[in-house]
Scaffold this active site. Structure first.
Site, PDB file in Angstrom:
ATOM      1  N   ASP A  49       0.842  -1.206   0.000  1.00 28.20           N
ATOM      2  CA  ASP A  49       0.000   0.000   0.000  1.00 28.20           C
ATOM      3  C   ASP A  49       0.877   1.255   0.000  1.00 28.20           C
ATOM      4  OD1 ASP A  49       0.883  -0.187   2.604  1.00 28.20           O
ATOM      5  OD2 ASP A  49      -1.082   0.136   3.533  1.00 28.20           O
ATOM      6  N   SER A  50       2.192   1.069   0.064  1.00 29.47           N
ATOM      7  CA  SER A  50       3.115   2.185  -0.168  1.00 29.47           C
ATOM      8  C   SER A  50       2.884   2.791  -1.550  1.00 29.47           C
ATOM      9  CB  SER A  50       4.572   1.713  -0.027  1.00 29.47           C
ATOM     10  OG  SER A  50       4.785   0.547  -0.793  1.00 29.47           O
ATOM     11  N   ASP A  88      -1.173  -6.069  -0.257  1.00 31.94           N
ATOM     12  CA  ASP A  88      -1.542  -5.437   1.006  1.00 31.94           C
ATOM     13  C   ASP A  88      -3.039  -5.207   1.093  1.00 31.94           C
ATOM     14  OD1 ASP A  88       0.480  -5.016   2.863  1.00 31.94           O
ATOM     15  OD2 ASP A  88       1.213  -3.187   1.887  1.00 31.94           O
ATOM     16  N   LYS A 118      -1.310  -9.379   2.797  1.00 33.89           N
ATOM     17  CA  LYS A 118      -0.563  -8.924   3.984  1.00 33.89           C
ATOM     18  C   LYS A 118      -1.454  -7.943   4.729  1.00 33.89           C
ATOM     19  CE  LYS A 118       3.133  -5.979   3.822  1.00 33.89           C
ATOM     20  NZ  LYS A 118       2.645  -4.821   4.608  1.00 33.89           N
ATOM     21  N   GLU A 120      -1.551  -5.527   8.593  1.00 35.73           N
ATOM     22  CA  GLU A 120      -0.740  -4.979   9.681  1.00 35.73           C
ATOM     23  C   GLU A 120      -1.384  -5.266  11.039  1.00 35.73           C
ATOM     24  OE1 GLU A 120       0.061  -0.823   8.987  1.00 35.73           O
ATOM     25  OE2 GLU A 120       0.878  -1.198   6.990  1.00 35.73           O
ATOM     26  N   GLU A 186       9.126  -4.452  10.744  1.00 34.20           N
ATOM     27  CA  GLU A 186       9.534  -3.138  10.228  1.00 34.20           C
ATOM     28  C   GLU A 186      10.048  -2.262  11.358  1.00 34.20           C
ATOM     29  OE1 GLU A 186       6.901  -1.179   7.491  1.00 34.20           O
ATOM     30  OE2 GLU A 186       8.051   0.683   7.542  1.00 34.20           O
TER      31      GLU A 186
HETATM   32  O1  KIV Z   1       3.528  -1.108   1.713  1.00 37.37           O
HETATM   33  C1  KIV Z   1       4.678  -1.574   1.673  1.00 37.37           C
HETATM   34  O2  KIV Z   1       5.407  -1.357   0.711  1.00 37.37           O
HETATM   35  C2  KIV Z   1       5.117  -2.392   2.792  1.00 37.37           C
HETATM   36  C3  KIV Z   1       6.561  -2.793   2.843  1.00 37.37           C
HETATM   37  C4  KIV Z   1       7.447  -1.648   2.918  1.00 37.37           C
HETATM   38  C5  KIV Z   1       6.818  -3.812   3.890  1.00 37.37           C
HETATM   39  O3  KIV Z   1       4.348  -2.728   3.629  1.00 37.37           O
END
Ligand code: KIV
Length: 277
Positions: A49-50, A88, A118, A120, A186
């Protein structure tokens, strides 16, 4: 199966089996061309989600939507044939409870072709992780600095220092017991990351953690030097593509202004001199 069967994409069980065997190489990708670049080198490709901050210019990951993740997830899956694609779950798509999480995880996997999700969170997400795994959704957990919780954490700070270490040990055990196939650590102290890595049967994937983790992940634009907004301490730039792009654009602008581009080789004659093949 013959010895020449085509290579298949990795599955979560392949990633889990790499613990103690060889380091797990992970990068993010958000587009088909970048997915094609990283696929041959990575075991796991994360549609993080980055993407919201890196490609959409958002100030944090909080504004990322399911629609954005579906669009980028599909684009990445089109470019991948070997690595495991993990996607994510965006902020607000799973925190209400297991049923909400399952509906959105199932949508992400069905509409993108990703092999796992993924999410959190540690102990408070354990029930949700167990619910998803029991229903066919492989889950990669993410503890330590969880960027979607930036407002409650009070910034993008190192997590698990001093007395706070036990919280992270408990989170790590909880997500592993819930059935996560791997866990991202992280921004946690290196000694704590090593301790958690030794303690868990599932692989740890570090970002700002320790070289002793079972694998490493970076945001691809960070390590290529393409995203220059800010540079976290844990990023090593393996390239300077942002600077190279800036120079190429400056060269193009100068060539256009000097009427030096397009050259004779880039334009078309009014008559064909020789028959086209
Ligand atoms: O969103 C992302 O890119 C991440 C990684 C940096 C682990 O969660």
């Amino acid at each position: 199966m013959s010895a020449t069967s085509p290579a298949r994409a990795k599955m979560p069980s392949d990633i889990a089996a790499m613990k103690g065997v060889s380091p797990i190489v992970c990068l993010t990708a958000y587009t088909t061309p970048m997915a094609r670049v990283v696929d041959g080198h990575c075991d796991l490709v994360l549609v993080g989600d980055s993407v919201g901050m890196v490609l959409h210019g958002l100030p944090s990951t909080l504004g990322v939507t399911m629609e954005m993740m579906v669009l980028h997830g599909r684009a990445v899956a089109r470019g991948i044939s070997r690595a495991l694609v993990v996607i994510d779950m965006p902020f607000g798509s799973y925190e209400e409870g297991p049923a909400q999480a399952f509906a959105n995880a199932a949508r992400l996997m069905a509409e993108t072709g990703a092999g796992a999700v993924k999410l959190e969170g540690g102990r408070h997400m354990a029930d949700t992780i167990a619910f998803l795994v029991a229903r066919g959704v492989p889950v990669m957990a993410h503890i330590g600095l969880t960027p979607q919780a930036v407002n409650t954490l009070g910034g993008y700070k190192v997590q698990g220092r001093g007395d706070d270490a036990q919280r992270l040990r408990d989170d790590a055990v909880a997500v592993a017991q819930a059935g996560a196939f791997a866990v991202v650590l992280e921004k946690v102290p290196a000694t704590l990351a090593d301790e958690i890595t030794a303690m868990l049967a599932i692989p740890t994937v570090g970002i700002g953690a320790s070289a002793g983790c079972d694998g490493q992940v970076l945001v691809v634009d960070d390590m290529l030097g393409m995203f220059t907004g800010f540079r976290p301490k844990f990023v090593r730039r393996f390239g300077e593509l942002g600077a190279a792009a800036e120079q190429a654009v400056a060269d193009y602008a100068a060539a256009v202004r000097a009427r030096e581009f397009p050259g004779a080789e880039h334009v078309f004659a009014s008559e064909l001199k020789e028959p086209q093949k």
